[in-house]
Design an enzyme around this catalytic site. Structure first.
Site, PDB file in Angstrom:
ATOM      1  N   HIS A 147       0.816  -1.219   0.000  1.00 23.81           N
ATOM      2  CA  HIS A 147       0.000   0.000   0.000  1.00 23.81           C
ATOM      3  C   HIS A 147       0.848   1.267   0.000  1.00 23.81           C
ATOM      4  O   HIS A 147       0.300   2.363  -0.110  1.00 23.81           O
ATOM      5  CB  HIS A 147      -0.926   0.026   1.221  1.00 23.81           C
ATOM      6  N   GLY A 155      -2.292   2.022   5.004  1.00 22.51           N
ATOM      7  CA  GLY A 155      -2.683   0.662   5.346  1.00 22.51           C
ATOM      8  C   GLY A 155      -1.602  -0.132   6.054  1.00 22.51           C
ATOM      9  O   GLY A 155      -1.349  -1.287   5.708  1.00 22.51           O
ATOM     10  N   ASP A 183      -2.728 -10.892  -1.840  1.00 23.07           N
ATOM     11  CA  ASP A 183      -3.311 -10.373  -0.605  1.00 23.07           C
ATOM     12  C   ASP A 183      -4.789 -10.064  -0.848  1.00 23.07           C
ATOM     13  O   ASP A 183      -5.181  -9.772  -1.979  1.00 23.07           O
ATOM     14  CB  ASP A 183      -2.563  -9.102  -0.196  1.00 23.07           C
ATOM     15  N   HIS A 185      -6.284  -7.496  -0.061  1.00 24.81           N
ATOM     16  CA  HIS A 185      -6.365  -6.095  -0.446  1.00 24.81           C
ATOM     17  C   HIS A 185      -5.594  -5.851  -1.750  1.00 24.81           C
ATOM     18  O   HIS A 185      -4.549  -6.446  -1.964  1.00 24.81           O
ATOM     19  CB  HIS A 185      -5.754  -5.206   0.644  1.00 24.81           C
ATOM     20  N   ASP A 260      -2.268 -11.056   5.993  1.00 26.66           N
ATOM     21  CA  ASP A 260      -3.303 -11.438   6.955  1.00 26.66           C
ATOM     22  C   ASP A 260      -4.073 -12.671   6.494  1.00 26.66           C
ATOM     23  O   ASP A 260      -4.132 -12.972   5.306  1.00 26.66           O
ATOM     24  CB  ASP A 260      -4.280 -10.270   7.138  1.00 26.66           C
TER      25      ASP A 260
END
Length: 272
Positions: A147, A155, A183, A185, A260
């Site tokens: 990010h 982020g 990811d 995101h 994550d």
């Protein structure tokens, strides 16, 4: 390796032609300083994940031996190959604007230890990329800071390790680099950094409804809807990845496996 930890896999197209029984272990890069302590337990960014991953690998016997490498602290010029000098120096010196620290998600948490882990994490990905040029495959047990843009972080990411590693590889003569980002995101920072660099292909497969809500244009974006299951996810990934590899024909691949676990965004089977 499990997909819910931050890791950076890099490989060249040439395959190692030895058997699994005799092939040496692929290089791993890790520093205990990847996890800053103390760190607020209630913070959304789980700083201990890097330590926990390393301990899991250590218990299984994978984090000992000559294949394990510790990154050295990088020069500012390495980071500035991607990021604006004023931004790099402001963060490193502790003079970054409070609003920019808030955008990153680390307002009130700046410390010399945070500076060290941020820089070492980038150096770790660059080192893993260099080791992969020699061995064919390598992994950094930190990173995934996709990010971060040229002039700002976002982020929970400060410097973009993928981008710095890619530029370092280009400087070493690699002609075509694929950044495969899985990811949950979108890798918006990476996309924006390489928007006008056709020698770097940015492929992001992410949850469309998730952060960042204003997405940047990657070379190829696959925005998945909530609720995708294992079979559909793997089918889409296989189809799109084969397409990208054939169309772009990269010499080198940087793989962001995600920071994550994010199985909640999809109906994916959690890791055992």
């Amino acid at each position: 390796m499990t997909g819910f930890v931050s890791s950076k896999w890099a490989r060249v197209a040439e395959r190692v032609t030895v058997s699994k029984m005799t092939r040496p272990r692929s290089p791993l890069v890790y520093s205990p300083e990847y996890s800053v302590q103390p760190w607020p337990r209630e913070h959304r960014f789980v700083m201990s994940k890097f330590h926990d991953l390393a301990e899991s690998l250590r218990e299984d016997g994978y984090l000992t031996g000559p294949h394990v490498h510790v990154p050295e602290y990088p020069s500012e010029s390495l980071i500035e190959s991607v990021h604006e000098s004023s931004y790099v120096r402001a963060f490193n010196n502790g003079t970054l604007d409070d609003n920019k620290l808030r955008e990153i998600g680390f307002r009130g948490l700046w410390s010399p230890e945070l500076v060290r882990r941020t820089n070492l994490e980038v150096a770790g990905t660059v080192l893993a990329a260099e080791l992969a040029l020699e061995s064919g495959l390598a992994c950094n047990l930190g990173g995934g800071t996709h990010h971060a843009h040229r002039d700002r972080g976002s982020g929970f990411t400060i410097f973009n390790d993928l981008a710095v590693a890619a530029v370092a590889l280009l400087d070493k003569g690699v002609d075509r680099i694929l950044i495969c980002d899985l990811d949950v995101h979108q890798g918006d920072g990476t996309a924006s950094i390489f928007e006008e660099r056709p020698e770097v292909c940015t492929f992001s497969m992410h949850c469309q409804s998730n952060f960042p809500f204003r997405k940047c244009q990657s070379t190829l974006d696959i925005g998945l809807e909530d609720g995708v299951g294992d079979e559909e996810y793997l089918r889409i990934l296989k189809d799109q990845l084969i397409f990208v590899l054939k169309a772009f024909q990269p010499e080198f691949v940087l793989y962001d496996a995600g920071v994550d676990p994010h199985v909640g965004a999809y109906h994916l089977t959690p890791p055992a």
